[in-house]
Design an enzyme around this catalytic site. Structure first.
Site, PDB file in Angstrom:
ATOM      1  N   ALA A  96      15.637 -65.818  34.365  1.00  0.00           N
ATOM      2  CA  ALA A  96      14.739 -64.768  35.008  1.00  0.00           C
ATOM      3  C   ALA A  96      14.149 -65.385  36.198  1.00  0.00           C
ATOM      4  O   ALA A  96      13.579 -66.613  36.239  1.00  0.00           O
ATOM      5  CB  ALA A  96      13.656 -63.956  34.208  1.00  0.00           C
ATOM      6  N   SER A 139       9.025 -58.906  27.715  1.00  0.00           N
ATOM      7  CA  SER A 139       7.876 -59.329  27.934  1.00  0.00           C
ATOM      8  C   SER A 139       6.782 -58.517  27.592  1.00  0.00           C
ATOM      9  O   SER A 139       6.839 -57.349  27.959  1.00  0.00           O
ATOM     10  CB  SER A 139       7.703 -59.868  29.492  1.00  0.00           C
ATOM     11  OG  SER A 139       6.566 -60.151  29.792  1.00  0.00           O
ATOM     12  N   GLU A 141       4.429 -58.211  29.627  1.00  0.00           N
ATOM     13  CA  GLU A 141       3.922 -57.397  30.930  1.00  0.00           C
ATOM     14  C   GLU A 141       4.609 -56.202  31.116  1.00  0.00           C
ATOM     15  O   GLU A 141       4.110 -55.633  31.883  1.00  0.00           O
ATOM     16  CB  GLU A 141       4.978 -58.372  32.007  1.00  0.00           C
ATOM     17  CG  GLU A 141       3.910 -59.588  32.612  1.00  0.00           C
ATOM     18  CD  GLU A 141       2.761 -59.081  33.315  1.00  0.00           C
ATOM     19  OE1 GLU A 141       2.850 -58.522  34.217  1.00  0.00           O
ATOM     20  OE2 GLU A 141       1.690 -59.686  32.986  1.00  0.00           O
ATOM     21  N   TYR A 163       7.771 -57.583  38.592  1.00  0.00           N
ATOM     22  CA  TYR A 163       8.393 -58.304  37.538  1.00  0.00           C
ATOM     23  C   TYR A 163       8.382 -57.570  36.293  1.00  0.00           C
ATOM     24  O   TYR A 163       9.317 -57.268  35.258  1.00  0.00           O
ATOM     25  CB  TYR A 163       7.506 -59.725  37.251  1.00  0.00           C
ATOM     26  CG  TYR A 163       8.070 -60.292  35.920  1.00  0.00           C
ATOM     27  CD1 TYR A 163       9.154 -61.214  35.779  1.00  0.00           C
ATOM     28  CD2 TYR A 163       6.976 -59.924  34.827  1.00  0.00           C
ATOM     29  CE1 TYR A 163       9.227 -61.726  34.562  1.00  0.00           C
ATOM     30  CE2 TYR A 163       7.406 -60.590  33.515  1.00  0.00           C
ATOM     31  CZ  TYR A 163       8.277 -61.618  33.647  1.00  0.00           C
ATOM     32  OH  TYR A 163       8.614 -62.082  32.303  1.00  0.00           O
TER      33      TYR A 163
HETATM   34  P1  NAP Z   1      10.922 -70.508  33.187  1.00  0.00           P
HETATM   35  O1  NAP Z   1      10.598 -71.849  32.831  1.00  0.00           O
HETATM   36  O2  NAP Z   1      10.717 -69.778  34.527  1.00  0.00           O
HETATM   37  O3  NAP Z   1      12.598 -70.348  33.039  1.00  0.00           O
HETATM   38  C1  NAP Z   1      13.376 -69.346  33.615  1.00  0.00           C
HETATM   39  C2  NAP Z   1      14.793 -70.115  33.768  1.00  0.00           C
HETATM   40  O4  NAP Z   1      15.780 -69.153  34.577  1.00  0.00           O
HETATM   41  C3  NAP Z   1      14.503 -71.202  35.166  1.00  0.00           C
HETATM   42  O5  NAP Z   1      15.195 -72.221  34.442  1.00  0.00           O
HETATM   43  C4  NAP Z   1      15.453 -70.646  36.159  1.00  0.00           C
HETATM   44  O6  NAP Z   1      16.215 -71.670  36.731  1.00  0.00           O
HETATM   45  C5  NAP Z   1      16.226 -69.733  35.460  1.00  0.00           C
HETATM   46  N1  NAP Z   1      16.696 -68.762  36.578  1.00  0.00           N
HETATM   47  C6  NAP Z   1      16.090 -67.975  37.455  1.00  0.00           C
HETATM   48  N2  NAP Z   1      16.997 -67.166  38.281  1.00  0.00           N
HETATM   49  C7  NAP Z   1      18.042 -67.231  37.674  1.00  0.00           C
HETATM   50  C8  NAP Z   1      19.539 -66.872  38.242  1.00  0.00           C
HETATM   51  N3  NAP Z   1      19.610 -66.106  39.026  1.00  0.00           N
HETATM   52  N4  NAP Z   1      20.527 -67.402  37.401  1.00  0.00           N
HETATM   53  C9  NAP Z   1      20.524 -68.057  36.466  1.00  0.00           C
HETATM   54  N5  NAP Z   1      19.255 -68.767  36.028  1.00  0.00           N
HETATM   55  C10 NAP Z   1      17.958 -68.542  36.688  1.00  0.00           C
HETATM   56  O7  NAP Z   1      10.501 -69.061  32.232  1.00  0.00           O
HETATM   57  P2  NAP Z   1      10.082 -69.269  30.646  1.00  0.00           P
HETATM   58  O8  NAP Z   1       8.627 -69.410  30.420  1.00  0.00           O
HETATM   59  O9  NAP Z   1      10.757 -70.434  30.035  1.00  0.00           O
HETATM   60  O10 NAP Z   1      10.609 -67.817  30.107  1.00  0.00           O
HETATM   61  C11 NAP Z   1      11.550 -67.794  29.706  1.00  0.00           C
HETATM   62  C12 NAP Z   1      12.093 -66.231  29.610  1.00  0.00           C
HETATM   63  O11 NAP Z   1      11.289 -65.420  28.874  1.00  0.00           O
HETATM   64  C13 NAP Z   1      12.012 -65.485  31.064  1.00  0.00           C
HETATM   65  O12 NAP Z   1      13.025 -64.570  30.974  1.00  0.00           O
HETATM   66  C14 NAP Z   1      10.581 -64.944  31.048  1.00  0.00           C
HETATM   67  O13 NAP Z   1      10.661 -63.948  31.921  1.00  0.00           O
HETATM   68  C15 NAP Z   1      10.532 -64.357  29.573  1.00  0.00           C
HETATM   69  N6  NAP Z   1       9.031 -64.488  29.124  1.00  0.00           N
HETATM   70  C16 NAP Z   1       8.344 -65.483  29.141  1.00  0.00           C
HETATM   71  C17 NAP Z   1       7.200 -65.695  28.613  1.00  0.00           C
HETATM   72  C18 NAP Z   1       6.123 -66.682  28.852  1.00  0.00           C
HETATM   73  O14 NAP Z   1       4.938 -66.579  28.497  1.00  0.00           O
HETATM   74  N7  NAP Z   1       6.731 -67.826  29.032  1.00  0.00           N
HETATM   75  C19 NAP Z   1       6.508 -64.357  27.935  1.00  0.00           C
HETATM   76  C20 NAP Z   1       7.578 -63.246  27.774  1.00  0.00           C
HETATM   77  C21 NAP Z   1       8.721 -63.201  28.366  1.00  0.00           C
HETATM   78  P3  NAP Z   1      15.570 -72.711  38.009  1.00  0.00           P
HETATM   79  O15 NAP Z   1      15.205 -73.839  37.165  1.00  0.00           O
HETATM   80  O16 NAP Z   1      16.728 -73.099  38.697  1.00  0.00           O
HETATM   81  O17 NAP Z   1      14.341 -72.041  38.650  1.00  0.00           O
HETATM   82  O1  G4F Z   2       0.025 -67.839  34.131  1.00  0.00           O
HETATM   83  P1  G4F Z   2       0.063 -66.682  34.691  1.00  0.00           P
HETATM   84  O2  G4F Z   2       0.887 -66.547  35.938  1.00  0.00           O
HETATM   85  O3  G4F Z   2       1.025 -65.778  33.804  1.00  0.00           O
HETATM   86  P2  G4F Z   2       1.178 -64.040  33.498  1.00  0.00           P
HETATM   87  O4  G4F Z   2       1.196 -63.216  34.987  1.00  0.00           O
HETATM   88  O5  G4F Z   2       0.472 -63.532  32.376  1.00  0.00           O
HETATM   89  O6  G4F Z   2       2.931 -64.183  33.243  1.00  0.00           O
HETATM   90  C1  G4F Z   2       3.493 -64.939  32.248  1.00  0.00           C
HETATM   91  O7  G4F Z   2       3.454 -64.271  31.025  1.00  0.00           O
HETATM   92  C2  G4F Z   2       4.106 -63.008  31.009  1.00  0.00           C
HETATM   93  C3  G4F Z   2       3.934 -62.375  29.289  1.00  0.00           C
HETATM   94  O8  G4F Z   2       2.889 -61.558  29.336  1.00  0.00           O
HETATM   95  C4  G4F Z   2       5.652 -63.497  31.016  1.00  0.00           C
HETATM   96  F1  G4F Z   2       6.591 -62.319  30.813  1.00  0.00           F
HETATM   97  C5  G4F Z   2       5.715 -64.138  32.365  1.00  0.00           C
HETATM   98  O9  G4F Z   2       7.190 -64.527  32.607  1.00  0.00           O
HETATM   99  C6  G4F Z   2       4.890 -65.306  32.597  1.00  0.00           C
HETATM  100  O10 G4F Z   2       5.418 -66.277  31.898  1.00  0.00           O
HETATM  101  O11 G4F Z   2      -1.015 -65.691  34.894  1.00  0.00           O
HETATM  102  C7  G4F Z   2      -1.960 -65.517  33.840  1.00  0.00           C
HETATM  103  C8  G4F Z   2      -3.372 -64.760  34.432  1.00  0.00           C
HETATM  104  C9  G4F Z   2      -2.960 -63.545  35.363  1.00  0.00           C
HETATM  105  O12 G4F Z   2      -3.813 -62.531  34.999  1.00  0.00           O
HETATM  106  C10 G4F Z   2      -3.393 -64.263  36.626  1.00  0.00           C
HETATM  107  O13 G4F Z   2      -3.913 -63.117  37.685  1.00  0.00           O
HETATM  108  O14 G4F Z   2      -4.149 -65.924  35.062  1.00  0.00           O
HETATM  109  C11 G4F Z   2      -4.487 -65.142  36.278  1.00  0.00           C
HETATM  110  N1  G4F Z   2      -4.835 -66.300  37.417  1.00  0.00           N
HETATM  111  C12 G4F Z   2      -5.852 -66.460  37.751  1.00  0.00           C
HETATM  112  N2  G4F Z   2      -5.749 -67.551  38.778  1.00  0.00           N
HETATM  113  C13 G4F Z   2      -3.817 -67.007  37.877  1.00  0.00           C
HETATM  114  C14 G4F Z   2      -4.547 -67.907  38.603  1.00  0.00           C
HETATM  115  N3  G4F Z   2      -2.326 -66.970  37.632  1.00  0.00           N
HETATM  116  C15 G4F Z   2      -1.676 -68.157  38.298  1.00  0.00           C
HETATM  117  N4  G4F Z   2      -0.552 -68.320  38.120  1.00  0.00           N
HETATM  118  N5  G4F Z   2      -2.474 -68.894  39.143  1.00  0.00           N
HETATM  119  C16 G4F Z   2      -3.892 -68.740  39.432  1.00  0.00           C
HETATM  120  O15 G4F Z   2      -4.176 -69.607  40.491  1.00  0.00           O
END
Ligand code: NAP
Ligand code: G4F
Length: 335
Positions: A96, A139, A141, A163
């Site tokens: 994603a 997610s 989100e 997103y």
């Molecule tokens: P991540 O580290 O950003 O990994 C996402 C991967 O998707 C990256 O390796 C990226 O490749 C690949 N990607 C992006 N665009 C693509 C495309 N067009 N075709 C094929 N691959 C592509 O995310 P993550 O934290 O591991 O999360 C994994 C999944 O769970 C995501 O779908 C995210 O939205 C979801 N999610 C995450 C969280 C969280 O807190 N981590 C919570 C809820 C849901 P590149 O390396 O080339 O950029």
């Molecule tokens: O770490 P964040 O960028 O994560 P966010 O927006 O919660 O999204 C992550 O979790 C989601 C699940 O709820 C996933 F679906 C999504 O793919 C991703 O993994 O930001 C967390 C919080 C936000 O409220 C943001 O406004 O931290 C706050 N924040 C404050 N200062 C910041 C910053 N976030 C980022 N990235 N950078 C800052 O400097």
């Protein structure tokens, strides 16, 4: 499991094959470790353009049951080919555009990859024909401006970013393919989870890296946005276990995965700086308006009782422990 290693504790009895999209990302790499430990053959889908960012899977190079396939969620044929080559029993769709902040800069692109990309994967499965179990990375989100606290599987959605809206499409299309075609498709609604492999743009890793830089005398501050935002943060290796568990029962069902605890960015700063014995972190943090979002998700908290009851999943690693691991990792990396 320590960062960067795959324990080979499987008895070798599991001969299943999994296809993991987003293999180079945080979750993709942790899931690959888990599946390989269980004895799976793992195919990981990655974009060719991303071959430089392979650090999360560098330790898997040469593993006899691990193969990278080229493919992109915006290219239907590449997905069909990936299924043909891998012949998977299970698919984990983790790819994603996953950075919420970026989704306001590239809303159409985010919709195409994070939303329509799920449809393309599902169509590839349908085209493939063979029975496959499909996991979609939904997610928290999608809950956005939470209408209930904590959120469970029956809480109405209210996304607050391009997103979140794209993820909602992925969530509903996954449910629709289950109901329309009888496919085994599930969505895990995962709340925030972090690890040593987290992308450096996300707030937790940005902070732990900054702490390490400050500790090493290489930086004197970190610039952040909204410190009052609250998240239900867990540890990614625990969460990929939940993904696997969801594909094992006879009947597909969606689950919320969360800790049930919520902490602010301020709380996270306190925990991370305490790892280098700094009690007052305020001199090291500057507020920068560039990091505020057009719309904020103020607070997230999940109720994971369904997955605990049905599948026995619980978040294993305590908050302070995984924050300590992230800071330690970044200190070692920078050192
Ligand atoms: P991540 O580290 O950003 O990994 C996402 C991967 O998707 C990256 O390796 C990226 O490749 C690949 N990607 C992006 N665009 C693509 C495309 N067009 N075709 C094929 N691959 C592509 O995310 P993550 O934290 O591991 O999360 C994994 C999944 O769970 C995501 O779908 C995210 O939205 C979801 N999610 C995450 C969280 C969280 O807190 N981590 C919570 C809820 C849901 P590149 O390396 O080339 O950029
Ligand atoms: O770490 P964040 O960028 O994560 P966010 O927006 O919660 O999204 C992550 O979790 C989601 C699940 O709820 C996933 F679906 C999504 O793919 C991703 O993994 O930001 C967390 C919080 C936000 O409220 C943001 O406004 O931290 C706050 N924040 C404050 N200062 C910041 C910053 N976030 C980022 N990235 N950078 C800052 O400097």
């Amino acid at each position: 499991m320590s960062h960067g290693t795959v324990e080979s504790d499987h008895a070798g009895e599991d001969t299943r094959t999994a296809l993991v999209t987003g293999i180079l990302g945080m979750d993709g790499s942790h899931l690959a470790d888990l599946l390989l430990r269980k004895g799976y053959t793992v195919y990981g889908l990655a974009r060719r353009s991303s071959r430089e960012s392979t650090s999360n899977i560098a330790h898997l190079e040469g593993h006899p049951r691990f193969t990278i396939l080229a493919g992109d969620l915006t290219d239907q044929n590449s997905l069909i080919r990936a299924l043909k080559v891998s012949g998977p029993d299970e698919i984990y769709n983790l790819a994603a555009q996953s950075f919420v902040g970026e989704s306001w800069n590239t809303p159409e692109y985010t919709g195409n990859v994070t939303g329509l990309g799920v449809l393309r994967m599902l169509e590839a499965v349908r085209e493939h024909g063979a029975p496959v179990r499909f996991y979609q990375a939904s997610s928290s989100e999608m809950f956005g401006k939470m209408v209930r606290n904590p959120c469970d599987e029956d809480t109405p959605f209210y996304p607050r970013s391009p997103y979140g809206v794209a993820k909602l499409y992925g969530h509903w299309i996954t449910k629709n393919y289950r109901e329309s075609y009888g496919m085994f498709t599930v969505s895990g609604i995962l709340f925030n989870h972090e690890s040593e492999r987290r992308g450096i743009e996300f707030v937790t890793r940005k902070i732990t890296r900054a702490v390490a830089m400050i500790h090493a005398g290489l930086a004197d501050h970190v610039a952040l946005g909204n410190l009052d935002a609250k998240r239900d943060w867990g540890y990614a290796p625990d969460y990929v276990e939940a993904m696997w568990m969801m594909l094992q029962p006879d009947e597909p069902r969606d689950y919320v995965v969360a800790t049930g605890e919520t902490r602010s960015v301020r709380d996270f700063l306190g925990a991370a700086f305490s790892m280098i014995d700094v009690e007052d972190w305020t001199p090291f943090v500057r507020i920068d308006p560039r990091f505020f979002r057009p719309a904020e998700v103020d607070v997230l908290r999940g109720d994971a009782s369904r997955i605990e009851r049905d599948l026995g999943w619980r978040p294993g690693t305590p908050f302070e422990e995984w924050v300590r691991r992230m800071v330690k990792h970044d200190i070692e990396e920078i050192g």
